[in-house]
Design a protein around this motif. Structure first.
Motif, PDB file in Angstrom:
ATOM      1  N   ASN A  17       7.748  -3.597 -16.238  1.00  0.00           N
ATOM      2  CA  ASN A  17       8.489  -2.345 -16.179  1.00  0.00           C
ATOM      3  C   ASN A  17       7.691  -1.290 -15.408  1.00  0.00           C
ATOM      4  N   GLU A  18       8.351  -0.575 -14.521  1.00  0.00           N
ATOM      5  CA  GLU A  18       7.641   0.328 -13.614  1.00  0.00           C
ATOM      6  C   GLU A  18       6.824   1.385 -14.341  1.00  0.00           C
ATOM      7  N   GLU A  19       7.271   1.805 -15.513  1.00  0.00           N
ATOM      8  CA  GLU A  19       6.523   2.827 -16.243  1.00  0.00           C
ATOM      9  C   GLU A  19       5.148   2.320 -16.661  1.00  0.00           C
ATOM     10  N   ARG A  20       5.029   1.030 -16.903  1.00  0.00           N
ATOM     11  CA  ARG A  20       3.718   0.443 -17.216  1.00  0.00           C
ATOM     12  C   ARG A  20       2.822   0.454 -15.976  1.00  0.00           C
ATOM     13  N   MET A  21       3.408   0.222 -14.823  1.00  0.00           N
ATOM     14  CA  MET A  21       2.630   0.225 -13.585  1.00  0.00           C
ATOM     15  C   MET A  21       2.066   1.617 -13.302  1.00  0.00           C
ATOM     16  N   TYR A  22       2.875   2.650 -13.534  1.00  0.00           N
ATOM     17  CA  TYR A  22       2.469   4.001 -13.166  1.00  0.00           C
ATOM     18  C   TYR A  22       1.256   4.502 -13.947  1.00  0.00           C
ATOM     19  N   VAL A  23       1.013   3.948 -15.127  1.00  0.00           N
ATOM     20  CA  VAL A  23      -0.129   4.424 -15.918  1.00  0.00           C
ATOM     21  C   VAL A  23      -1.394   3.601 -15.665  1.00  0.00           C
ATOM     22  N   THR A  24      -1.324   2.673 -14.701  1.00  0.00           N
ATOM     23  CA  THR A  24      -2.521   1.934 -14.307  1.00  0.00           C
ATOM     24  C   THR A  24      -3.056   2.512 -12.999  1.00  0.00           C
ATOM     25  N   GLU A  25      -4.287   2.211 -12.686  1.00  0.00           N
ATOM     26  CA  GLU A  25      -4.867   2.711 -11.434  1.00  0.00           C
ATOM     27  C   GLU A  25      -4.521   1.811 -10.258  1.00  0.00           C
ATOM     28  N   ASP A  26      -4.586   0.505 -10.468  1.00  0.00           N
ATOM     29  CA  ASP A  26      -4.389  -0.445  -9.375  1.00  0.00           C
ATOM     30  C   ASP A  26      -2.997  -1.064  -9.496  1.00  0.00           C
ATOM     31  N   TRP A  27      -2.027  -0.404  -8.874  1.00  0.00           N
ATOM     32  CA  TRP A  27      -0.651  -0.882  -8.973  1.00  0.00           C
ATOM     33  C   TRP A  27      -0.484  -2.265  -8.353  1.00  0.00           C
ATOM     34  N   LEU A  28      -1.201  -2.514  -7.297  1.00  0.00           N
ATOM     35  CA  LEU A  28      -1.083  -3.800  -6.619  1.00  0.00           C
ATOM     36  C   LEU A  28      -1.578  -4.935  -7.513  1.00  0.00           C
ATOM     37  N   GLN A  29      -2.738  -4.722  -8.118  1.00  0.00           N
ATOM     38  CA  GLN A  29      -3.254  -5.740  -9.030  1.00  0.00           C
ATOM     39  C   GLN A  29      -2.324  -5.927 -10.222  1.00  0.00           C
ATOM     40  N   LEU A  87       9.909   3.754  12.843  1.00  0.00           N
ATOM     41  CA  LEU A  87      11.252   4.132  12.413  1.00  0.00           C
ATOM     42  C   LEU A  87      11.560   5.610  12.616  1.00  0.00           C
ATOM     43  N   GLU A  88      10.721   6.471  12.080  1.00  0.00           N
ATOM     44  CA  GLU A  88      11.083   7.888  12.010  1.00  0.00           C
ATOM     45  C   GLU A  88      11.054   8.577  13.377  1.00  0.00           C
ATOM     46  N   ARG A  89       9.998   8.389  14.126  1.00  0.00           N
ATOM     47  CA  ARG A  89       9.941   9.045  15.443  1.00  0.00           C
ATOM     48  C   ARG A  89      11.044   8.558  16.370  1.00  0.00           C
ATOM     49  N   PRO A  90      11.324   7.246  16.433  1.00  0.00           N
ATOM     50  CA  PRO A  90      12.443   6.807  17.280  1.00  0.00           C
ATOM     51  C   PRO A  90      13.786   7.402  16.872  1.00  0.00           C
ATOM     52  N   LEU A  91      13.919   7.792  15.600  1.00  0.00           N
ATOM     53  CA  LEU A  91      15.161   8.418  15.142  1.00  0.00           C
ATOM     54  C   LEU A  91      15.113   9.945  15.258  1.00  0.00           C
ATOM     55  N   GLY A  92      14.010  10.469  15.732  1.00  0.00           N
ATOM     56  CA  GLY A  92      13.879  11.917  15.815  1.00  0.00           C
ATOM     57  C   GLY A  92      13.677  12.570  14.463  1.00  0.00           C
ATOM     58  N   ILE A  93      13.124  11.817  13.507  1.00  0.00           N
ATOM     59  CA  ILE A  93      12.823  12.363  12.182  1.00  0.00           C
ATOM     60  C   ILE A  93      11.420  12.963  12.233  1.00  0.00           C
ATOM     61  N   ALA A  94      11.361  14.273  12.166  1.00  0.00           N
ATOM     62  CA  ALA A  94      10.085  14.970  12.340  1.00  0.00           C
ATOM     63  C   ALA A  94       9.381  15.259  11.023  1.00  0.00           C
ATOM     64  N   HIS A  95      10.134  15.243   9.924  1.00  0.00           N
ATOM     65  CA  HIS A  95       9.548  15.602   8.629  1.00  0.00           C
ATOM     66  C   HIS A  95       9.947  14.572   7.583  1.00  0.00           C
ATOM     67  N   ALA A  96       8.956  14.016   6.924  1.00  0.00           N
ATOM     68  CA  ALA A  96       9.179  13.077   5.827  1.00  0.00           C
ATOM     69  C   ALA A  96       7.959  13.129   4.932  1.00  0.00           C
ATOM     70  N   GLN A  97       8.112  12.651   3.729  1.00  0.00           N
ATOM     71  CA  GLN A  97       6.985  12.627   2.792  1.00  0.00           C
ATOM     72  C   GLN A  97       6.992  11.307   2.045  1.00  0.00           C
ATOM     73  N   TRP A  98       5.876  10.588   2.151  1.00  0.00           N
ATOM     74  CA  TRP A  98       5.715   9.319   1.457  1.00  0.00           C
ATOM     75  C   TRP A  98       4.689   9.479   0.342  1.00  0.00           C
ATOM     76  N   ASN A  99       4.904   8.801  -0.754  1.00  0.00           N
ATOM     77  CA  ASN A  99       3.941   8.784  -1.852  1.00  0.00           C
ATOM     78  C   ASN A  99       3.010   7.590  -1.717  1.00  0.00           C
ATOM     79  N   ALA A 100       1.937   7.599  -2.466  1.00  0.00           N
ATOM     80  CA  ALA A 100       0.989   6.486  -2.475  1.00  0.00           C
ATOM     81  C   ALA A 100       0.504   6.267  -3.901  1.00  0.00           C
ATOM     82  N   SER A 101       0.026   5.064  -4.160  1.00  0.00           N
ATOM     83  CA  SER A 101      -0.517   4.725  -5.472  1.00  0.00           C
ATOM     84  C   SER A 101      -1.856   5.434  -5.670  1.00  0.00           C
ATOM     85  N   PRO A 102      -2.403   5.417  -6.880  1.00  0.00           N
ATOM     86  CA  PRO A 102      -3.706   6.060  -7.106  1.00  0.00           C
ATOM     87  C   PRO A 102      -4.805   5.548  -6.186  1.00  0.00           C
TER      88      PRO A 102
END
Length: 375
Positions: A165-177, A233-248
């Motif tokens: 369950n994703e909520e369990r992943m979010y409280v760990t440091e290494d989401w990939l592991q 993807l974004e530059r070829p579409l003329g998307i100048a502003h976006a925000q991506w999240n990252a794991s811890p």
């Protein structure tokens, strides 16, 4: 005296309502973002239905909707913002981000960075081995298994007791592991096994799997997911502003929380509608778009699933026409209707509210789809 006041009030109400009705539809403003604009009436849209929809948002019948956009035949024909939404707002579309990750997987395959959807996932992460719960079936998990939410990981976001369950992943440091360590799921007698499921895949909604799919793209491209998204993807579409999240630990979050402006969300839908082209340029291969928008699993009684894109059926859409959708918590949607050459965007901040998805689906079914009748 009272009769005179009532008459005066009714005259004022009519006088006020007339300019409101006249201003109920406005042609979207032309900008420098690459969107051609057109009058909805010239594109055979029922603007009275759009006005009725706006009235229901204004009176609170529909809550927390922040934007609604429609594009027909590659032209933006309707654009409206509500409840603090505006054209520059970066909308948190939550799990609709998964569909963007599917586009990025296609971009990586197009570039030869990934050999194809049959690529085995664990081979991209030798530094994370050995993993817990070792099993040959885990090592055989493919990218396609993650894209179709049908891997054998014990991972189900709809089950609070699930190991993955994703909520369990979010409280760990290494989401990939966390994801790579998941055990193989068991199939209780009441659960459909893959071989007994439509398309031979037992669907289980798993954000951790979409996160790992994005991590595969990062490893293959040797750059952060946000940077690859911008370049491919974004530059070829003329998307100048976006925000991506990252794991811890800094791994790009391909499973949710990406933020885009409403017009840019519409571009993603238009890209899917036009088989990967934007303004005549092939941004993602047509072969990948066709593969991505092919039913691969049955997600629910009212929806099928492609590669991280939903294919809602008649109970949601009210039609037997093919419809594809990006979908995220809060009632965020990008709908694509190929038969009507239509892209519809609904953004909403009704996060974790039970009414969120039914509300946006009703808006699409009863107003947007009916306003954009077939020609």
């Amino acid at each position: 005296m009272h009769r005179h006041r009532r008459h005066l009030l009714s005259v004022l109400l009519v006088a006020v309502s007339l300019p409101l009705a006249a201003a109920g539809y406005r042609v979207p403003a032309a900008g420098d973002d690459g969107w051609p604009v057109a009058d909805a009436r010239d594109e055979h849209l029922d603007t009275a239905l759009l006005a009725a929809l706006e009235a229901r948002i204004a009176d609170g019948s529909y809550k927390n909707v922040t934007s609604i956009l429609l594009a027909r035949d590659g032209k933006l024909v309707y654009e409206a913002y509500f409840n603090g939404g505006d054209a520059d707002r970066l909308n948190d579309v939550r799990s609709a981000s998964k569909s963007v990750t599917a586009l990025l997987v296609g971009a990586a395959i197009d570039r030869g960075l990934i050999p194809g959807v049959q690529a085995r996932v664990y081979g991209y992460f030798p530094d994370k081995q050995p993993v817990q719960h070792p099993d040959a079936r885990k090592q055989a998990i493919t990218l396609e298994d993650l894209l179709t939410m049908s891997s054998l990981w014990e991972c189900n976001d709809d089950n609070e007791f699930s190991s993955g369950n994703e909520e369990r992943m979010y409280v760990t440091e290494d989401w990939l592991q966390f994801a790579l360590d998941l055990p193989i799921k068991g199939f209780a007698p009441w659960m459909p096994r893959p071989q007994d499921s439509p398309h031979g895949r037992a669907f289980s909604y798993c954000t951790a799997g979409a996160f790992v799919a994005g991590a595969v793209v990062e490893r293959a491209a040797r750059m952060p997911l946000a940077r690859f998204a911008a370049e491919a993807l974004e530059r070829p579409l003329g998307i100048a502003h976006a925000q991506w999240n990252a794991s811890p630990l800094g791994v790009g979050m391909g499973g949710g929380g990406t933020r885009y402006r409403s017009r840019d969300l519409a571009k993603l839908g238009q890209l899917a509608l036009d088989e990967g082209r934007w303004h005549g340029r092939q941004v993602i291969s047509a072969a990948w778009i066709r593969a991505m928008l092919t039913v691969r699993a049955q997600a629910r009684d009212d929806a099928d699933y492609g590669y991280l894109w939903w294919a809602p059926r008649r109970p949601i859409t009210g039609t037997d026409e093919a419809v594809w959708a990006m979908s995220g918590n809060g009632g965020n949607y990008v709908f694509v209707v190929p038969s009507r050459r239509l892209v519809a965007v609904i953004t909403s901040t009704a996060y974790n509210q039970r009414y969120a998805h039914p509300q946006s689906q009703e808006i699409f079914r009863e107003y947007l789809l009916k306003a954009a009748r077939p020609r």
